[in-house]
Design a protein around this motif. Structure first.
Motif, short mmCIF file in Angstrom:
data_model
loop_
_atom_site.label_atom_id
_atom_site.label_comp_id
_atom_site.label_asym_id
_atom_site.label_seq_id
_atom_site.Cartn_x
_atom_site.Cartn_y
_atom_site.Cartn_z
N GLY A 32 0.82 -1.22 0.00
CA GLY A 32 0.00 0.00 0.00
C GLY A 32 0.84 1.26 0.00
O GLY A 32 2.07 1.20 0.17
N ARG A 33 0.18 2.37 -0.18
CA ARG A 33 0.85 3.66 -0.20
C ARG A 33 1.44 3.97 1.17
O ARG A 33 0.81 3.71 2.20
N LYS A 34 2.64 4.55 1.17
CA LYS A 34 3.31 4.84 2.44
C LYS A 34 3.21 6.33 2.73
O LYS A 34 3.72 7.15 1.97
N LEU A 35 2.53 6.67 3.80
CA LEU A 35 2.33 8.07 4.18
C LEU A 35 3.13 8.35 5.44
O LEU A 35 2.94 7.68 6.46
N LEU A 36 4.02 9.32 5.37
CA LEU A 36 4.74 9.75 6.57
C LEU A 36 4.11 11.05 7.05
O LEU A 36 4.02 12.02 6.29
N ASP A 89 12.57 8.80 3.10
CA ASP A 89 13.24 8.40 1.86
C ASP A 89 12.42 7.43 1.02
O ASP A 89 12.65 7.28 -0.17
N GLN A 90 11.48 6.73 1.65
CA GLN A 90 10.68 5.74 0.91
C GLN A 90 9.19 6.08 0.91
O GLN A 90 8.37 5.26 0.50
N ALA A 91 8.83 7.26 1.40
CA ALA A 91 7.40 7.59 1.52
C ALA A 91 6.81 7.97 0.16
O ALA A 91 7.50 8.52 -0.70
N ASP A 92 5.52 7.66 -0.04
CA ASP A 92 4.82 8.10 -1.26
C ASP A 92 4.29 9.51 -1.09
O ASP A 92 3.99 10.19 -2.08
N ALA A 93 4.11 9.94 0.16
CA ALA A 93 3.69 11.31 0.44
C ALA A 93 4.18 11.66 1.84
O ALA A 93 4.26 10.79 2.72
N ILE A 94 4.54 12.94 2.00
CA ILE A 94 4.99 13.41 3.32
C ILE A 94 4.04 14.51 3.76
O ILE A 94 3.78 15.45 3.01
#
Ligand SMILES: CC(C)(COP(=O)(O)OP(=O)(O)OC[C@H]1O[C@@H](n2cnc3c(N)ncnc32)[C@H](O)[C@@H]1OP(=O)(O)O)[C@@H](O)C(=O)NCCC(=O)NCCS
Length: 317
Positions: free
Chosen positions: A193-197, A244-249
Motif C-alpha cells: 500500500g501507499r506509504k504516508l509519513l 526516503d521511501q514515503a509516497d507522500a509526506i
C-alpha cells in the motif's frame, strides 16, 4: 547499567550460545539467555507470579497463559524470531525475573513483547529490548514493532527513548515501531500500500483510520521538538529512512515555526517529485512552501485529498 540497589555493573560479553551474565551485587548474577520449548514450565511459573495488571499490559487482557501457549512462545526462535529469559542466580537458587522476545510478522518486521518482575525494573526492560534489537539487526530484521496500551507509560517511555514512530491507534492501544540498526525505524520490508509519513506534534493523525481503510501504511512521527534523544535526522543534515521511501509526506507541525519550513524544504530537496502536504496557513503565508499542497481538512477528507494527489496504487518498484 545499575542494579536494583543502584550499583554499577558491566555485563560479561555474550558467549557463542548468546548467554550474557551480569553481576548485580550481593552474590547474585543475572543470566540472560535464549529460551526454548523446554522453558515452557519455567515461563508458566514466572507468569503465575506476575500481577494481573502486568499480565493485562503484556497480553491486553487478564490472562494467565497455559503451558501449551508458554511452550509455543518459548520456542519462537524456531520460527525466525527470538526469545530470552533473564534468570537471577543466587547460591543454589535460580529465579526467572523477565522474559522478552520477538516473533516475525508477515510484513518482515519483528513483533516484540517483554515483561519484567516488579523487583527488577528500572533498567532491565530497556536492556532486554536492546538485546533483542541487536539480535534482530544481526539477522537483517530492521525494525521491531509493539502494540502498547496508551496507559502503559513505562513501555511507551522505553520505546520512545529508542526513537519510536507510531503506526496507528486502536481501542486504547498504539502500534509503535523502533529501528534495530539506527535511531529511526524504516518501513516494514513487505509493507503493502501507499506509504504516508505524517509529522504531527501530537503523534496522532486524524486520518489514521481512513488511511488504514484505504490500504495505506501510515507512520506518524511527533516531529523534531517532541522526539527524544536523537531529534530529527533530516534537520541535522542526514536522512530519514521513512521519508526516503514515503509516497507522500504530510507535515502538520506548527506552521509558524521556521524549523517547520526548513524541514519541508529539506524533504523537497531529498525527495523531488514526492508530494508534500503542509498545514493550512490562516494568514496565507505560503512563500516558503511553494510546490507544497496545503491540507486544511481533517480525518477522512484529508486522506481523500492526499489520495486524490498521489493515487491509490503503490508505485511499481
Ligand atoms: C514495560 C516494562 C518491561 C519496562 O521495564 P522496566 O525495567 O520497568 O523499564 P524502566 O523502568 O527501566 O523504563 C522505563 C523508565 O526508563 C527510562 N528509560 C527507558 N529507556 C531508557 C534509555 N535508553 N535511557 C534512559 N532512560 C530510559 C524511561 O524514561 C522510564 O523512566 P521513569 O519511569 O523512571 O520515568 C516493565 O515495566 C513491565 O514489565 N511492565 C509490565 C508488562 C508490560 O507492560 N509489558 C510491555 C508489553 S508491550
Amino acid at each position: 547499567m545499575k542494579d536494583q540497589d543502584g550499583a554499577m555493573n558491566t555485563p560479561e560479553p555474550t558467549d557463542e550460545a548468546g548467554v550474557e551474565s551480569i553481576d548485580v551485587g550481593g552474590g547474585r548474577r543475572i543470566e540472560i539467555r535464549p529460551m526454548s520449548a523446554d522453558d515452557g514450565e519455567a515461563l508458566c511459573e514466572f507468569y503465575e507470579q506476575q500481577s494481573l495488571d502486568d499480565l493485562r499490559r503484556r497480553f491486553f487482557r487478564v490472562y494467565k497463559p497455559q503451558l501449551s501457549w508458554c511452550r509455543e512462545w518459548a520456542s519462537v526462535g524456531e520460527r525466525g524470531g527470538h526469545g530470552v529469559l533473564a534468570i537471577v542466580h543466587e547460591g543454589d537458587l535460580s529465579t526467572v525475573v523477565a522474559e522478552a522476545g520477538y516473533a516475525m510478522r508477515p510484513d518482515g518486521d519483528g513483533d516484540v513483547a517483554v515483561i519484567v518482575a516488579k523487583r527488577w525494573r528500572g533498567w532491565l526492560g530497556p536492556y532486554l529490548i536492546d538485546v533483542l534489537a541487536r539480535h534482530a539487526a544481526a539477522r537483517g530484521v530492521n525494525n521491531l514493532q509493539a502494540d502498547v496500551m496508551l496507559e502503559n507509560r513505562p513501555m511507551l517511555a522505553v520505546l520512545r527513548h529508542r526513537g519510536a514512530v507510531s503506526y496507528g491507534h486502536d481501542d486504547g492501544v498504539v502500534r509503535l515501531t523502533i529501528g534495530t540498526t539506527g535511531y529511526l525505524p524504516s518501513w516494514p520490508p513487505k509493507a503493502e500500500g501507499r506509504k504516508l509519513l505524517v509529522a504531527t506534534a501530537s503523534g496522532r493523525w486524524s486520518g489514521e483510520h481512513a488511511a488504514d481503510a484505504a490500504g495505506c501504511v501510515t507512520a506518524v512521527c511527533s516531529g523534531p521538538k517532541r522526539r527524544q534523544r536523537g531529534g530529527c535526522p533530516v534537520l541535522e543534515g542526514g536522512h530519514c529512512p521513512l521519508a526516503d521511501q514515503a509516497d507522500a509526506i504530510i507535515v502538520l507541525l506548527d506552521p509558524d515555526d521556521e524549523q517547520t519550513d526548513r524541514l519541508v524544504e529539506l524533504h523537497r530537496e531529498h525527495r523531488p517529485g514526492v508530494p508534500i502536504f503542509v498545514s493550512h496557513r490562516p494568514d496565507g503565508r505560503a512563500e516558503a512552501v511553494t510546490d507544497c499542497v496545503e491540507i486544511s481538512a481533517h480525518g477522512d477528507e484529508s486522506v481523500a485529498h492526499v489520495l486524490s494527489v498521489i493515487g491509490t496504487a503503490p508505485a511499481l518498484p
